[in-house]
Scaffold this active site. Structure first.
Site, PDB file in Angstrom:
ATOM      1  N   HIS A 164       0.836  -1.215   0.000  1.00  0.00           N
ATOM      2  CA  HIS A 164       0.000   0.000   0.000  1.00  0.00           C
ATOM      3  C   HIS A 164       0.870   1.265   0.000  1.00  0.00           C
ATOM      4  CE1 HIS A 164      -3.399  -2.639   1.061  1.00  0.00           C
ATOM      5  NE2 HIS A 164      -2.568  -3.186   1.926  1.00  0.00           N
ATOM      6  N   SER A 285      16.062  20.056 -16.636  1.00  0.00           N
ATOM      7  CA  SER A 285      14.959  20.986 -16.852  1.00  0.00           C
ATOM      8  C   SER A 285      15.464  22.186 -17.632  1.00  0.00           C
ATOM      9  CB  SER A 285      14.395  21.443 -15.496  1.00  0.00           C
ATOM     10  OG  SER A 285      13.581  22.583 -15.648  1.00  0.00           O
ATOM     11  N   LYS A 291      17.477  20.199 -11.570  1.00  0.00           N
ATOM     12  CA  LYS A 291      16.649  19.018 -11.805  1.00  0.00           C
ATOM     13  C   LYS A 291      17.422  17.901 -12.511  1.00  0.00           C
ATOM     14  CE  LYS A 291      12.941  18.374 -11.140  1.00  0.00           C
ATOM     15  NZ  LYS A 291      11.771  18.716 -11.997  1.00  0.00           N
TER      16      LYS A 291
END
Length: 469
Positions: A164, A285, A291
């Site tokens: 989960h 990016s 990034k």
């Protein structure tokens, strides 16, 4: 009228019945050359075998056979460069016959004796499918091998196992890698079975009723490398079960790749920082200089939409067809080709990404929560004589108390654990809150202990297909 169109290089194979040409709008809809040109090798190969069958049946003589096979060789040389400039043939089969007429003369008109485009198309596509399945199996073997190598390389890293998307129990990184490898090994079996289903020869079935000449279908089967003969001519020209099975296998491969990709996206995020993907498989990016994006995983995940869509498409296409060949099947091959092309693009990139993958043991250690060992605490109570359902309730209470106090389960003060605390206190408690001890305790087959994972690795390697010679 049709013969005039043929002379112009755009003829059909079925013109005698018609007095006028096809409407331009219909020609655009009818034409599939751009899609099926990739079958030219299979068409030449099948045509060469059919010429041999006609020779054996006494339909053509040795000189005609020689002219046809030599002409087909010259056609193959011409097609190596791609679709001839200005070709307006409706499909690759028409193109090959037109070029053969140019190369061999009127004897080319004898090649289609007893053969329909229906069994010709089915044969070409199955030949292609057999090779495509073998190529996909090889790509999958390389990918599974990379995952198994990763499991062996990172076997001593312990990370949280998730259910989960919540931390559940500690597992070895190698165990995680193998969970993806086993799925791919199952995929290899499905692809192999689809390839075997493709290897049933329809040639000799004609349009629907079989061939009226005594061709030796068994000799054709052996020459073309099929495993069996089709047993019903009506079924043979319309059967695309094998194609649907290969497209299904491709869709399920895509699902497995997407699940791995999702793990990689999550594990490589700043919040997790469990893994680092090699720079060659990431991008930056255009605005944010810091990034480093896991594009290899995201692009692989995106392709799965097409793979699942192709499966939906082929099943929808097939579900309304009456027996025999129907022109709807012109679009079936497009779905099959697209599935093979998408996987041929994704698998090498993901294989390289897995080979570049590095687990960050230091960052993973920071994320390991002592609550991961709650089950180990419950197991310790079981060993002291407490029924598991009761031990589950007891440890659940301890977890709740730790959360209320804002401390980890391992730091819960002595005495809070009540009358059962003595069963797991002192040195025994220190042993329980040990990641290595926890994974090593699960030494059953398929478990997380080092020995179990090494056994998995050996077994998984033995399941890899042998490299082609």
């Amino acid at each position: 009228m049709r013969s005039e169109r043929s002379a112009e290089g755009g003829g059909a194979l079925w013109g005698g019945r018609f007095a006028s040409g096809m409407a331009p709008e219909m020609e655009a809809l009818n034409r599939s050359l751009d899609a099926d040109f990739r079958l030219w090798r299979e068409d030449v190969r099948g045509s060469r075998a059919w010429a041999g069958a006609l020779l054996g049946a006494g339909v053509i003589d040795g000189q005609e056979h020689r002219a046809l096979t030599e002409g087909l060789s010259r056609v193959a040389e011409r097609l190596q460069a791609g679709i001839p400039e200005g070709a307006t043939d409706e499909d690759v089969h028409t193109l090959v016959e037109r070029l053969l007429t140019e190369e061999a003369g009127t004897v080319a008109g004898k090649l289609h004796t007893g053969r329909s485009r229906n069994d010709q198309v089915a044969t070409d596509l199955r030949l292609w499918g057999m090779d495509a399945a073998a190529a996909l199996e090889e790509q999958l073997a390389g990918f599974a091998g990379a995952l198994i190598d990763l499991a062996e390389r990172e076997i001593d890293v312990i990370l949280p196992g998730y259910t989960h998307l919540q931390q559940g129990q500690p597992i070895r990184a190698g165990h995680w890698a193998l969970s993806h490898a086993w799925a791919i090994l199952r995929d290899i079996g499905r692809v192999r079975r689809a390839g075997r289903q493709a290897a049933v020869l329809p040639l000799g079935s004609g349009a629907i009723a079989g061939c009226p000449f005594p061709v030796d279908r068994e000799a054709l089967r052996e020459e073309l490398g099929f495993h069996a003969l089709s047993e019903n001519s009506v079924d043979a020209v319309g059967d695309r079960d094998w194609s649907a099975e290969l497209i299904f296998a491709g869709a399920l491969i895509g699902i497995h790749l997407s699940r791995l990709a999702e793990d990689l996206v999550i594990f490589s995020s700043h919040e997790f920082s469990f893994v680092e993907i090699g720079e060659g498989y990431t991008t930056g990016s255009s605005l944010m200089p810091q990034k480093r994006n896991p594009d290899v995983a995201e692009l692989a995940r995106a392709k799965v939409g097409r793979l699942v869509g192709n499966l939906t498409g082929v099943l929808t296409l097939l579900k309304g067809l009456p027996a025999g060949y129907n022109r709807d099947l012109q679009d079936e091959k497009i779905l099959l080709f697209d599935t093979a092309d998408a996987l041929a693009l994704v698998l090498p990139a993901l294989t390289g990404a897995v080979q570049s993958l590095r687990f960050r043991g230091d960052r993973i250690a920071e994320r390991l929560s002592s609550e991961l060992l709650a089950t180990d605490l419950a197991d310790a109570l079981v060993r002291s004589g407490v029924p598991f359902r009761e031990s589950h309730e007891i440890v659940g209470g301890w977890v709740r108390e730790a959360e209320k106090r804002g401390v980890s389960l391992a730091d819960l003060p002595a005495g809070i654990t009540g009358r059962w605390g003595g069963a797991v206190s002192g040195p025994a408690l220190e042993e329980i809150f040990d990641w290595e001890r926890s994974v090593e305790a699960r030494s059953v087959d398929g478990g997380t202990s080092r020995g179990s994972v090494l056994s998995q690795i050996r077994h998984a390697r033995s399941r890899l297909p042998a490299a082609p010679t």
